[in-house]
Write a protein that holds these residues in place. Structure first.
Motif, mmCIF file in Angstrom:
data_model
loop_
_atom_site.group_PDB
_atom_site.id
_atom_site.type_symbol
_atom_site.label_atom_id
_atom_site.label_comp_id
_atom_site.label_asym_id
_atom_site.label_seq_id
_atom_site.Cartn_x
_atom_site.Cartn_y
_atom_site.Cartn_z
ATOM 1 N N MET A 130 -61.133 21.691 -4.787
ATOM 2 C CA MET A 130 -62.440 21.243 -5.264
ATOM 3 C C MET A 130 -63.279 20.773 -4.079
ATOM 4 O O MET A 130 -63.223 19.614 -3.675
ATOM 5 C CB MET A 130 -62.268 20.097 -6.270
ATOM 6 N N PRO A 131 -64.058 21.657 -3.461
ATOM 7 C CA PRO A 131 -64.901 21.214 -2.356
ATOM 8 C C PRO A 131 -66.061 20.358 -2.842
ATOM 9 O O PRO A 131 -66.492 20.461 -3.998
ATOM 10 C CB PRO A 131 -65.395 22.526 -1.747
ATOM 11 N N TYR A 132 -66.567 19.540 -1.942
ATOM 12 C CA TYR A 132 -67.727 18.700 -2.248
ATOM 13 C C TYR A 132 -68.987 19.368 -1.702
ATOM 14 O O TYR A 132 -68.929 20.214 -0.801
ATOM 15 C CB TYR A 132 -67.547 17.309 -1.655
ATOM 16 N N VAL A 133 -70.127 18.993 -2.270
ATOM 17 C CA VAL A 133 -71.408 19.612 -1.932
ATOM 18 C C VAL A 133 -72.423 18.507 -1.665
ATOM 19 O O VAL A 133 -72.523 17.553 -2.445
ATOM 20 C CB VAL A 133 -71.905 20.519 -3.082
ATOM 21 N N VAL A 134 -73.173 18.631 -0.570
ATOM 22 C CA VAL A 134 -74.280 17.711 -0.297
ATOM 23 C C VAL A 134 -75.503 18.211 -1.041
ATOM 24 O O VAL A 134 -75.841 19.400 -0.975
ATOM 25 C CB VAL A 134 -74.572 17.614 1.210
ATOM 26 N N THR A 135 -76.178 17.314 -1.754
ATOM 27 C CA THR A 135 -77.314 17.710 -2.586
ATOM 28 C C THR A 135 -78.610 17.086 -2.067
ATOM 29 O O THR A 135 -78.661 16.518 -0.982
ATOM 30 C CB THR A 135 -77.069 17.307 -4.050
ATOM 31 N N GLN A 136 -79.641 17.172 -2.876
ATOM 32 C CA GLN A 136 -81.014 16.912 -2.442
ATOM 33 C C GLN A 136 -81.263 15.536 -1.854
ATOM 34 O O GLN A 136 -82.052 15.384 -0.938
ATOM 35 C CB GLN A 136 -81.955 17.127 -3.635
ATOM 36 N N SER A 137 -80.619 14.496 -2.381
ATOM 37 C CA SER A 137 -80.962 13.143 -1.946
ATOM 38 C C SER A 137 -80.303 12.748 -0.632
ATOM 39 O O SER A 137 -80.323 11.584 -0.249
ATOM 40 C CB SER A 137 -80.574 12.135 -3.031
ATOM 41 N N CYS A 138 -79.727 13.708 0.091
ATOM 42 C CA CYS A 138 -79.074 13.427 1.378
ATOM 43 C C CYS A 138 -80.018 12.689 2.324
ATOM 44 O O CYS A 138 -81.156 13.113 2.531
ATOM 45 C CB CYS A 138 -78.628 14.736 2.016
ATOM 46 N N CYS A 139 -79.523 11.584 2.915
ATOM 47 C CA CYS A 139 -80.350 10.815 3.853
ATOM 48 C C CYS A 139 -80.010 11.146 5.297
ATOM 49 O O CYS A 139 -80.685 10.685 6.216
ATOM 50 C CB CYS A 139 -80.184 9.319 3.609
ATOM 51 N N ALA A 140 -78.942 11.923 5.529
ATOM 52 C CA ALA A 140 -78.557 12.410 6.860
ATOM 53 C C ALA A 140 -78.270 11.299 7.851
ATOM 54 O O ALA A 140 -78.501 11.456 9.035
ATOM 55 C CB ALA A 140 -79.627 13.356 7.414
ATOM 56 N N ASP A 141 -77.730 10.162 7.380
ATOM 57 C CA ASP A 141 -77.427 9.080 8.340
ATOM 58 C C ASP A 141 -76.024 9.213 8.917
ATOM 59 O O ASP A 141 -75.626 8.428 9.772
ATOM 60 C CB ASP A 141 -77.633 7.710 7.693
ATOM 61 N N ALA A 142 -75.254 10.202 8.452
ATOM 62 C CA ALA A 142 -73.950 10.571 9.009
ATOM 63 C C ALA A 142 -72.821 9.624 8.645
ATOM 64 O O ALA A 142 -71.740 9.706 9.232
ATOM 65 C CB ALA A 142 -74.016 10.736 10.527
ATOM 66 N N SER A 143 -72.989 8.753 7.661
ATOM 67 C CA SER A 143 -71.867 7.930 7.199
ATOM 68 C C SER A 143 -70.728 8.814 6.701
ATOM 69 O O SER A 143 -69.551 8.522 6.919
ATOM 70 C CB SER A 143 -72.329 6.994 6.077
ATOM 71 N N CYS A 144 -71.071 9.911 6.040
ATOM 72 C CA CYS A 144 -70.055 10.815 5.506
ATOM 73 C C CYS A 144 -69.308 11.546 6.621
ATOM 74 O O CYS A 144 -68.124 11.860 6.488
ATOM 75 C CB CYS A 144 -70.698 11.816 4.553
ATOM 76 N N VAL A 145 -69.996 11.817 7.732
ATOM 77 C CA VAL A 145 -69.369 12.532 8.846
ATOM 78 C C VAL A 145 -68.201 11.726 9.404
ATOM 79 O O VAL A 145 -67.113 12.253 9.656
ATOM 80 C CB VAL A 145 -70.409 12.817 9.959
ATOM 81 N N VAL A 146 -68.420 10.442 9.591
ATOM 82 C CA VAL A 146 -67.372 9.574 10.129
ATOM 83 C C VAL A 146 -66.220 9.434 9.139
ATOM 84 O O VAL A 146 -65.059 9.365 9.521
ATOM 85 C CB VAL A 146 -67.960 8.195 10.484
ATOM 86 N N ALA A 147 -66.543 9.432 7.834
ATOM 87 C CA ALA A 147 -65.502 9.238 6.820
ATOM 88 C C ALA A 147 -64.639 10.480 6.621
ATOM 89 O O ALA A 147 -63.476 10.373 6.235
ATOM 90 C CB ALA A 147 -66.152 8.842 5.495
ATOM 91 N N CYS A 148 -65.179 11.655 6.897
ATOM 92 C CA CYS A 148 -64.451 12.902 6.615
ATOM 93 C C CYS A 148 -63.229 13.047 7.528
ATOM 94 O O CYS A 148 -63.363 13.045 8.755
ATOM 95 C CB CYS A 148 -65.378 14.102 6.799
ATOM 96 N N PRO A 149 -62.010 13.214 6.971
ATOM 97 C CA PRO A 149 -60.808 13.305 7.814
ATOM 98 C C PRO A 149 -60.582 14.690 8.422
ATOM 99 O O PRO A 149 -59.718 14.850 9.274
ATOM 100 C CB PRO A 149 -59.673 12.966 6.834
ATOM 101 N N VAL A 150 -61.357 15.695 7.987
ATOM 102 C CA VAL A 150 -61.140 17.038 8.507
ATOM 103 C C VAL A 150 -62.371 17.586 9.215
ATOM 104 O O VAL A 150 -62.441 18.775 9.521
ATOM 105 C CB VAL A 150 -60.700 18.004 7.378
ATOM 106 N N ASN A 151 -63.347 16.743 9.469
ATOM 107 C CA ASN A 151 -64.531 17.117 10.256
ATOM 108 C C ASN A 151 -65.228 18.344 9.684
ATOM 109 O O ASN A 151 -65.572 19.280 10.407
ATOM 110 C CB ASN A 151 -64.135 17.376 11.715
ATOM 111 N N CYS A 152 -65.477 18.326 8.380
ATOM 112 C CA CYS A 152 -66.078 19.508 7.749
ATOM 113 C C CYS A 152 -67.529 19.273 7.351
ATOM 114 O O CYS A 152 -68.094 20.059 6.581
ATOM 115 C CB CYS A 152 -65.267 19.941 6.532
#
Length: 557
Positions: free
Chosen positions: A1-23
């Motif tokens: 079940m992949p995740y998808v970034v949708t319209q309200s993305c703020c692009a502050d990169a909090s999710c980038v740091v949290a992702c364990p597989v750098n995807c």
């Protein structure tokens, strides 16, 4: 079940740091991060752990199984990014650089002028150093800048970034001095006497003008002012907005233009579930507007709006909330012959059959205003049809033809960009509307971040990487000894302001305003009902202070 970034993305990169597989890309430091419309999850390497959705401050990351029909195009948009930018050499884990520490540890006091996203991200970066304390000043009694007064009320998910800012302002060493205007209540020289460094994050507060006859008629206004009006900004709460006309024209086709188009054609009952300002809600309930024409001077391929905002608008059309019509303005049909998502969405909208019972948004291309018509107030706008002519570098440019037409309209809004105004005591580049700087440094001790630094570009999260660069420069100056210790020269700024009778709103005061707005919102079934009068805000703060003192007195008996 992949995740998808949708319209309200703020692009502050909090999710980038949290992702364990750098995807999730583009990441900080990668090409395109500061200018990307949003971030994207690679569906081929996402492991479905959900760490990104937990970290996202605006609820923009959702599992693909939970996408609504309106969000489905974002599945393709995420995957298409990796078709263009494979990132085959990605590391197995998201890499977090080691925390920097000052080479010359000592107490450091920094003033940040401006409590919008750029200011709060700057404070956050500074407060990772235990030696640093930060005072955040703003002329308004409320913080958050464009997050509070610029994000459209129908984008409530984006406003959830408030949670991130609440965490920042609760850190040790953080202090608000709200309701304080530099130049009126305190001078920039007095700030320099009391702080090791001052970071200016005052944004780009003015809008660009059209420069055509009739622009100063009643009924002609900036989209900036209208956005402030419906968001309850104190500066614009008294704006005269006459919606007793069937057509409104917006000149410019960026995201702000689409925001205005959605709000002015929205169902008032739907807006009543948001934090739209009360005075605006009353006017929108009585609105006669049936058509909103968004005019762009170039073709659909050069439109300023982002693909996520276009996808969101198309979702409204599919749901029947509003009609969206594409008017190519005489452009050749091959303008919509491409196979990218943006072009396909425009082609789909162009092929829809309008429903005359619905309010309508018209995306009109290849037209520019030549004059606004009317005597006492706006009655219409004259448009000239443009054609695209490649310049020497092959870039399509709009060139006026001899064909003109008149659109009747009761209001014309300009949405052709923001511009920075000079800041007293700082240099100013009139062309870019920015303060000349080198990676945020104006001179040792004086710095800039946000739009005053880079111009009105980027998105909410762009301010984070911008603040990181500025703070890095400030720390370099501290480590190299360029910033002499100046904080012993003068006393605490709060004491100076109190002595001058300035009504300073601190964190407790802002919390009191926030509680009152949320209390009123809960009673009305809304997220909040904003206070728009600064005097009422200050009275709310004083009343909360009196109640607190009474409780303290009673508990001490």
């Amino acid at each position: 079940m992949p995740y998808v970034v949708t319209q309200s993305c703020c692009a502050d990169a909090s999710c980038v740091v949290a992702c364990p597989v750098n995807c999730i890309h583009p990441a900080p430091g990668e090409p395109g991060f500061a200018t990307a419309e949003m971030l994207y999850v690679d569906p081929r390497s996402c492991v479905g752990c959900g760490a990104c959705t937990t970290a996202c401050p605006v609820g923009a990351v959702v599992p693909d199984t939970a996408l609504t029909p309106e969000q489905e195009p974002f599945r393709e948009l995420n995957a298409a990014y990796y078709d263009a930018f494979p990132h085959a050499d990605r590391a197995p884990l998201a890499l977090v650089p080691p925390q920097r520490r000052l080479q010359r540890p000592r107490p450091v006091r920094v003033a940040v002028v401006g409590a919008g996203p750029a200011g709060l991200y700057t404070a956050d970066e500074l407060l990772t150093h235990p030696e640093v304390t930060v005072d955040v000043l703003d002329r308004l009694p409320t913080p958050y800048g464009l997050l509070r007064a610029g994000v459209a009320p129908d984008h409530q998910h984006t406003k959830e970034a408030e949670r991130l800012f609440r965490a920042i302002e609760e850190q040790p060493g953080f202090r608000y001095l709200l309701g304080v205007e530099v130049g009126r209540d305190v001078t920039s020289a007095e700030l320099a006497e009391r702080y090791d460094a001052v970071v200016w994050t005052v944004g780009a507060s003015a809008d660009r003008r059209l420069g055509v006859p009739g622009e100063d008629l009643a009924g002609s206004a900036s989209a900036t002012a209208l956005v402030g009006w419906y968001n309850g900004h104190p500066d614009h709460r008294d704006l005269v907005v006459d919606l007793a006309h069937e057509r409104v024209v917006v000149i410019g086709n960026g995201n702000v233009a689409l925001d205005v188009a959605r709000v002015l054609t929205a169902d008032a009952d739907e807006l009543a579930r948001t934090d739209v300002a009360d005075h605006a809600l009353v006017a929108l309930r009585d609105s006669a507007v049936r058509e909103l024409v968004v005019v762009g001077r170039r073709g659909p391929g050069q439109a300023s709006f982002t693909t996520p905002e276009l996808v969101g608008l198309a979702g409204l059309a599919r749901s029947g909330a509003v009609d969206v019509v594409v008017d190519l303005g005489g452009a050749a049909p091959e303008e919509l012959a491409g196979d990218d998502l943006r072009t396909r969405v425009l082609r789909e909208l162009a092929g829809r059959t309008p429903d005359p019972t619905r309010r309508r948004i018209v995306l009109r291309f290849l037209a520019s205003p030549t004059r606004l018509l009317g005597t006492d107030r706006v009655a219409g706008v004259e448009l000239v049809r443009n054609e695209l002519v490649p310049d020497a570098a092959g870039v399509p440019r709009a060139k006026a033809t001899d064909e003109t037409e008149v659109l009747e309209a009761g209001m014309v809004l300009r949405s052709v960009g923001y511009r920075g105004v000079p800041v007293d005591g700082l240099p100013h580049d009139p062309v870019s509307g920015t303060v000349p700087n080198e990676q945020g440094r104006v001179e040792p001790g004086t710095y800039v971040a946000g739009w005053v630094k880079r111009g009105p570009t980027g998105f909410l999260g762009t301010n984070k990487s911008c603040a990181q660069e500025t703070v890095g420069t400030l720390l370099d100056d501290l480590d190299s000894g360029l910033l002499e210790e100046r904080t012993t020269r003068a006393g605490d700024l709060r004491r100076l302001l109190d002595a001058r009778g300035v009504h300073v709103v601190d964190l407790a005061g802002w919390r009191a305003i926030d509680r009152e707005e949320r209390r009123r919102g809960e009673a009305a079934g809304r997220p909040r009902v904003k206070l728009t009068d600064p005097d009422e805000m200050l009275e709310t703060v004083r009343s909360a202070g009196r109640r607190g003192r009474r409780r303290l007195s009673a508990s001490s008996r």
